[in-house]
Design a protein around this motif. Sequence first.
Motif, PDB file in Angstrom:
ATOM      1  N   ARG A 110       0.831  -1.203   0.000  1.00 55.64           N
ATOM      2  CA  ARG A 110       0.000   0.000   0.000  1.00 55.64           C
ATOM      3  C   ARG A 110       0.867   1.255   0.000  1.00 55.64           C
ATOM      4  O   ARG A 110       0.623   2.206  -0.760  1.00 55.64           O
ATOM      5  CB  ARG A 110      -0.899   0.001   1.233  1.00 55.64           C
ATOM      6  CG  ARG A 110      -2.350   0.339   0.950  1.00 55.64           C
ATOM      7  CD  ARG A 110      -3.161   0.330   2.230  1.00 55.64           C
ATOM      8  NE  ARG A 110      -3.333  -1.022   2.762  1.00 55.64           N
ATOM      9  CZ  ARG A 110      -4.348  -1.823   2.414  1.00 55.64           C
ATOM     10  NH1 ARG A 110      -5.250  -1.398   1.551  1.00 55.64           N
ATOM     11  NH2 ARG A 110      -4.450  -3.029   2.921  1.00 55.64           N
ATOM     12  N   THR A 111       1.877   1.255   0.855  1.00 54.41           N
ATOM     13  CA  THR A 111       2.764   2.417   0.947  1.00 54.41           C
ATOM     14  C   THR A 111       3.461   2.680  -0.382  1.00 54.41           C
ATOM     15  O   THR A 111       3.487   3.818  -0.881  1.00 54.41           O
ATOM     16  CB  THR A 111       3.824   2.178   2.038  1.00 54.41           C
ATOM     17  OG1 THR A 111       3.158   1.913   3.273  1.00 54.41           O
ATOM     18  CG2 THR A 111       4.718   3.397   2.185  1.00 54.41           C
ATOM     19  N   LYS A 114       0.932   3.957  -3.094  1.00 50.65           N
ATOM     20  CA  LYS A 114       0.536   5.355  -2.933  1.00 50.65           C
ATOM     21  C   LYS A 114       1.669   6.299  -3.320  1.00 50.65           C
ATOM     22  O   LYS A 114       1.446   7.308  -4.003  1.00 50.65           O
ATOM     23  CB  LYS A 114       0.095   5.621  -1.488  1.00 50.65           C
ATOM     24  CG  LYS A 114      -1.260   5.000  -1.186  1.00 50.65           C
ATOM     25  CD  LYS A 114      -1.804   5.331   0.190  1.00 50.65           C
ATOM     26  CE  LYS A 114      -3.141   4.603   0.364  1.00 50.65           C
ATOM     27  NZ  LYS A 114      -3.734   4.758   1.697  1.00 50.65           N
ATOM     28  N   GLN A 118       1.540   8.889  -6.658  1.00 52.71           N
ATOM     29  CA  GLN A 118       1.798  10.329  -6.555  1.00 52.71           C
ATOM     30  C   GLN A 118       2.917  10.739  -7.518  1.00 52.71           C
ATOM     31  O   GLN A 118       2.816  11.749  -8.219  1.00 52.71           O
ATOM     32  CB  GLN A 118       2.191  10.657  -5.110  1.00 52.71           C
ATOM     33  CG  GLN A 118       2.012  12.107  -4.739  1.00 52.71           C
ATOM     34  CD  GLN A 118       2.291  12.337  -3.261  1.00 52.71           C
ATOM     35  OE1 GLN A 118       2.872  11.491  -2.582  1.00 52.71           O
ATOM     36  NE2 GLN A 118       1.880  13.501  -2.770  1.00 52.71           N
ATOM     37  N   GLU A 203      -8.711   8.634  -4.686  1.00 54.87           N
ATOM     38  CA  GLU A 203      -7.463   7.939  -4.991  1.00 54.87           C
ATOM     39  C   GLU A 203      -7.077   6.924  -3.915  1.00 54.87           C
ATOM     40  O   GLU A 203      -6.734   5.779  -4.222  1.00 54.87           O
ATOM     41  CB  GLU A 203      -6.353   8.983  -5.158  1.00 54.87           C
ATOM     42  CG  GLU A 203      -5.031   8.422  -5.571  1.00 54.87           C
ATOM     43  CD  GLU A 203      -4.000   9.525  -5.736  1.00 54.87           C
ATOM     44  OE1 GLU A 203      -4.297  10.497  -6.454  1.00 54.87           O
ATOM     45  OE2 GLU A 203      -2.923   9.431  -5.121  1.00 54.87           O
ATOM     46  N   ASP A 204      -7.149   7.346  -2.664  1.00 54.55           N
ATOM     47  CA  ASP A 204      -6.767   6.441  -1.570  1.00 54.55           C
ATOM     48  C   ASP A 204      -7.674   5.215  -1.526  1.00 54.55           C
ATOM     49  O   ASP A 204      -7.208   4.087  -1.377  1.00 54.55           O
ATOM     50  CB  ASP A 204      -6.816   7.184  -0.221  1.00 54.55           C
ATOM     51  CG  ASP A 204      -5.547   7.994   0.003  1.00 54.55           C
ATOM     52  OD1 ASP A 204      -4.569   7.770  -0.740  1.00 54.55           O
ATOM     53  OD2 ASP A 204      -5.536   8.847   0.905  1.00 54.55           O
ATOM     54  N   ILE A 207      -6.717   2.874  -4.329  1.00 51.28           N
ATOM     55  CA  ILE A 207      -5.498   2.114  -4.039  1.00 51.28           C
ATOM     56  C   ILE A 207      -5.775   1.022  -3.014  1.00 51.28           C
ATOM     57  O   ILE A 207      -5.350  -0.129  -3.174  1.00 51.28           O
ATOM     58  CB  ILE A 207      -4.389   3.060  -3.529  1.00 51.28           C
ATOM     59  CG1 ILE A 207      -3.958   3.999  -4.664  1.00 51.28           C
ATOM     60  CG2 ILE A 207      -3.199   2.267  -3.006  1.00 51.28           C
ATOM     61  CD1 ILE A 207      -3.030   5.108  -4.219  1.00 51.28           C
ATOM     62  N   ASP A 208      -6.524   1.365  -1.977  1.00 49.55           N
ATOM     63  CA  ASP A 208      -6.824   0.368  -0.933  1.00 49.55           C
ATOM     64  C   ASP A 208      -7.556  -0.838  -1.503  1.00 49.55           C
ATOM     65  O   ASP A 208      -7.217  -1.982  -1.219  1.00 49.55           O
ATOM     66  CB  ASP A 208      -7.670   1.019   0.173  1.00 49.55           C
ATOM     67  CG  ASP A 208      -6.835   1.934   1.059  1.00 49.55           C
ATOM     68  OD1 ASP A 208      -5.591   1.791   1.036  1.00 49.55           O
ATOM     69  OD2 ASP A 208      -7.411   2.788   1.747  1.00 49.55           O
TER      70      ASP A 208
END
Lengths: 223, 223
Positions: A110-111, A114, A118, A203-204, A207-208
């Motif tokens: 996840r990190t 993200k 970006q 966006e978050d 991604i999740d």
Amino acid sequence: MTERNDLWLQDLLRLAEEDGGGVKTEKQARILEAAIEIFAEKGYAAASTSEIASKAGVAEGTIFRHYKTKKDLLLSIAGPIAVKLAAPFLMRDFAKMLEQPHERVEDLFRTIAKDRFQFARQHMKLLRILIHEVPFQPELLTQVRELFENHVYRRMEKAILHFQAQGQLIDAPPWRVLRSAISLVVGMILTHLLLLPDESIDEDEEIDRTIDILMYGIAGRSE
Amino acid sequence: MTERNDLWLQDLLRLAEEDGGGVKTEKQARILEAAIEIFAEKGYAAASTSEIASKAGVAEGTIFRHYKTKKDLLLSIAGPIAVKLAAPFLMRDFAKMLEQPHERVEDLFRTIAKDRFQFARQHMKLLRILIHEVPFQPELLTQVRELFENHVYRRMEKAILHFQAQGQLIDAPPWRVLRSAISLVVGMILTHLLLLPDESIDEDEEIDRTIDILMYGIAGRSE
DNA sequence: CCATAAAATGAGTGATTACTCACTCCTATC
DNA sequence: GATAGGAGTGAGTAATCACTCATTTTATGG
């Protein structure tokens, strides 16, 4: 081989410290900017140096004072962006991050997802150029290949083996696990930034949910 | 809009019946062959008509007797391959296949993946050209877009909704489910046919394990 | 074997290409 | 204010580009 690695690391350091590396004069910056715009828009081969010069508000000869050839101009754009793309995997923090035993593997993915999303949003034009020209520029291809194999893959393989030993990941070949992760994340990023750039999304959230699918698949959870 | 759809379907029918469509003379076939080779190797913009002519063993003027312009030659190569790529989704059998209520969804994905893998292997050069030129040729882009939206996506969405109602798929937006499937399959195909074409693999095994990951993810199964 | 047309040719076209170079301009140093 | 040197210029160069067209070759049918 070690020499070339050292050169790349120097490049990386230079990039990390001061953006734009050796750019000194204002006209040179304008040339780079115009070249990026036009290369991204119509491709390297279809872009003419005269068009770049006029867009940059500069005489054509000025381009060749700073860049020996047109290909030199391309490589000075596409090379650094390849290094930047792989940069997180080259940092010391990243190596440490991988070895924290308590971390859950999905948090790691996840990190990274993200962070690179970006990055892709900020440098989409440059990534377009890189993607488009890598197949036709052998120097670029080998640089990207070695960058991936010697840094990204080497470290991610280690991390995957570690999490497999913990039972957090299936017992599949690390390259297949990594390829699956990259496929899903790259597919998501390209969809939102290249194919459907106008559709607004959370966006978050996106991604999740993508990482959820990476971890647990698309099968129904009912049973 | 309907007119254009009808045109495409005619194209498809022509392609299904007789490969090569309106190719008549032998020299025309040689021109197409040479153009595919060179477009795939160095890209459309960097390819010259004189080089294509000499590779085809033909005078340069002969090219322009059969194709009005160089771009016309490109489109006559890239257009049909886009239709062929989507062909399975346009067939009647496919619509029926989707509605068999007893079928397991992973068998559907597996069948499609194997079929398109084989297709990609047979036509990799053409797919290279298509992938490379779609961003720069607006006609191609809209053709591919409408082909995907009006045929591939429309039908796959229906299928996904059907399998979701059965509880075989997670309750996520169909486009995200489809994008995940496409990402994983395309990632696998490009890896084996473009990035690492020399590494020999058990193709069926590779597809099966990729679909497994699509369905159940990469999380450990221990618990 | 000739007549007709389609197919193929390749020298020729103007436009455009990446790149050069003799030159001017600007700034810094003494 | 003379000198030096890098930055910038833009007209010029040979090569190559996609494309044309008058002409020749080939195929067809009576």
